[in-house]
Design an enzyme around this catalytic site. Sequence first.
Site, PDB file in Angstrom:
ATOM      1  N   ARG A  22     -24.953  14.476  24.523  1.00  0.00           N
ATOM      2  CA  ARG A  22     -25.798  15.206  25.477  1.00  0.00           C
ATOM      3  C   ARG A  22     -25.528  14.736  26.904  1.00  0.00           C
ATOM      4  O   ARG A  22     -25.393  15.540  27.830  1.00  0.00           O
ATOM      5  CB  ARG A  22     -27.276  14.989  25.141  1.00  0.00           C
TER       6      ARG A  22
ATOM      7  N   SER B 137       0.493  -4.554  -4.085  1.00  0.00           N
ATOM      8  CA  SER B 137      -0.711  -3.718  -3.960  1.00  0.00           C
ATOM      9  C   SER B 137      -1.969  -4.533  -3.677  1.00  0.00           C
ATOM     10  O   SER B 137      -2.941  -4.502  -4.426  1.00  0.00           O
ATOM     11  CB  SER B 137      -0.898  -2.894  -5.240  1.00  0.00           C
TER      12      SER B 137
ATOM     13  N   CYS C  76      -6.227  -6.677   4.639  1.00  0.00           N
ATOM     14  CA  CYS C  76      -7.427  -6.609   5.476  1.00  0.00           C
ATOM     15  C   CYS C  76      -8.517  -7.548   4.975  1.00  0.00           C
ATOM     16  O   CYS C  76      -9.416  -7.914   5.724  1.00  0.00           O
ATOM     17  CB  CYS C  76      -7.965  -5.186   5.510  1.00  0.00           C
TER      18      CYS C  76
ATOM     19  N   GLU D 283      10.077  -5.856  -3.835  1.00  0.00           N
ATOM     20  CA  GLU D 283       9.073  -6.558  -3.036  1.00  0.00           C
ATOM     21  C   GLU D 283       9.506  -8.016  -2.883  1.00  0.00           C
ATOM     22  O   GLU D 283       9.725  -8.715  -3.866  1.00  0.00           O
ATOM     23  CB  GLU D 283       7.701  -6.479  -3.709  1.00  0.00           C
TER      24      GLU D 283
ATOM     25  N   ALA E 216       0.795  -1.229   0.000  1.00  0.00           N
ATOM     26  CA  ALA E 216       0.000   0.000   0.000  1.00  0.00           C
ATOM     27  C   ALA E 216       0.829   1.281   0.000  1.00  0.00           C
ATOM     28  O   ALA E 216       0.744   2.095  -0.928  1.00  0.00           O
ATOM     29  CB  ALA E 216      -0.949  -0.008   1.196  1.00  0.00           C
TER      30      ALA E 216
ATOM     31  N   TRP F 270     -32.928  11.510  17.640  1.00  0.00           N
ATOM     32  CA  TRP F 270     -31.613  11.846  18.206  1.00  0.00           C
ATOM     33  C   TRP F 270     -30.677  10.681  17.903  1.00  0.00           C
ATOM     34  O   TRP F 270     -30.870   9.580  18.419  1.00  0.00           O
ATOM     35  CB  TRP F 270     -31.701  12.074  19.722  1.00  0.00           C
TER      36      TRP F 270
ATOM     37  N   ARG G  94       2.881   9.930 -11.479  1.00  0.00           N
ATOM     38  CA  ARG G  94       1.894  10.862 -12.038  1.00  0.00           C
ATOM     39  C   ARG G  94       2.480  12.259 -12.193  1.00  0.00           C
ATOM     40  O   ARG G  94       2.120  12.998 -13.110  1.00  0.00           O
ATOM     41  CB  ARG G  94       0.656  10.931 -11.134  1.00  0.00           C
TER      42      ARG G  94
ATOM     43  N   ASN H 179      -2.088   4.050   2.752  1.00  0.00           N
ATOM     44  CA  ASN H 179      -2.367   4.637   1.445  1.00  0.00           C
ATOM     45  C   ASN H 179      -2.225   6.154   1.463  1.00  0.00           C
ATOM     46  O   ASN H 179      -1.706   6.754   0.516  1.00  0.00           O
ATOM     47  CB  ASN H 179      -3.769   4.234   0.979  1.00  0.00           C
TER      48      ASN H 179
ATOM     49  N   ASP I 231       2.877   0.697   7.752  1.00  0.00           N
ATOM     50  CA  ASP I 231       2.892   0.036   9.058  1.00  0.00           C
ATOM     51  C   ASP I 231       4.254   0.030   9.732  1.00  0.00           C
ATOM     52  O   ASP I 231       4.403  -0.549  10.819  1.00  0.00           O
ATOM     53  CB  ASP I 231       2.410  -1.404   8.914  1.00  0.00           C
TER      54      ASP I 231
END
Length: 457
Positions: free
Chosen positions: A447, A42, A46, A36, A12, A439, A23, A310, A288
């Site tokens: 509250r 990529s 999770c 890697e 990531a 509410w 870019r 990311n 991480d």
Amino acid sequence: MSERLVVIGGDAAGMSAASQARRLRSAGELEIVAFERGHFSSYSACGIPYWVGGDVAAAAELIARSPEEHRARDIDLRMRTEVTAIDVPGQRVLAQDLEAGTESWTGFDKLVIATGARPLRPPLPGIDAPGVHGVQTLDDGRALLDSLALTPGRRAVVVGAGYIGVEMAEALLARGYEVTVLTRGEQPMATLDPDMGRLVHRAMDGLGIRTIVSAEVTKVLTGDDGRVRAVATDAAEYPADVVVLGMGVEPETSLARAAGLPLGTSGGLLTDLAMRVRGHGNVWAGGDCVEVLDLVSGRERYVPLGTHANKHGQVIGANVGGDYATFPGVVGTAVSKVCDLEIARTGLREKDARAVGLRYVTVTIESTSRAGYYPGAAPMTVKMLAERRTGRLLGVQIVGREGAAKRVDIAAVALTAGMTVESMTALDLGYAPPFSPVWDPVLIAARKATAAVRAAG
């Protein structure tokens, strides 16, 4: 002359940084080389529990961009290649091709360290026996699925009751296993206060997941074939045909430590707001393997989450590419689920507030996800912490059924904005009976917290 950017880590943070830099700068201006050590780039770690559980059909669905797609964008991504040393003064890294066994140095003008985290795996007897699995990578997920296919028994033990632990418990339950979860904590989900963790414990028991708290694992027992047969704690033995480790992670910063780069109290790299490693103008780090600023406590904190990774990558890529961006910090927002139970938290727990010397009040309320009369209204419990003197929101925890967890985002925004619980009560949130009581539960808690702050003087 063109510059060379070297990226260590192809997931990531690393590949987000590489992609954003590309870019902004062409291949003629910036050469990008990424290393890697694994087989995939990529991907969403999770999502592994949901692949194991059958909600996701194949590992390919968890891959956002393949090595070939990165290479097509002029990023020289070298898979199965592990960086073994960083020479910061010499501006070069030593990398080993894990297939060929060869080593070579690669020079850099700019370096990004995105080495991620390593799962905690204590050196217990039997911990490396066949049938004992971690779930950190896609390779780990495939190995676990292969093991499940070959295991005739249907008893599973999960060691650890954090996010990965409870998600893997759900996955194994979905596959028809009898699941026992062992945790050394007072309650499952140590990211919550114990009173909220107790709600998770009760719900897990109701789902058929046996949860043993205050259990210190001492060894993994094996059979005559060498394969796992049970997990032993200081009090009992729990039969197991498969064991999944979900004991948390720590930053993978052994390379950085050997290179003399600055580390924090959790062992993560320390960076500035631009994600540049402190004291090093041409070295960045993200994901991480770093510690970040906690906006609520004002302290550095280790929070390993894909969302942060990311964002770190985007910030690093912008800065490497000649633009400017910053990562201001986090409030510690996270959500998870076990079957139909949703779990969420943001900000500080009670022990976090005590650790930084904050005086606080707490309130807990019971409400529903929809108007009580509307079909499908589900119960939820919301706990809120506020600073005793100022009323500043410090943290929120939510446990409930459908529609509960993502309500924590309201609190995450309020924490980021530094709102008081009193100012939160005026938030103009959406209302209709299918979506919320008149509410919202978070505002009911605000509250009540406002009243508690006033009562505390």
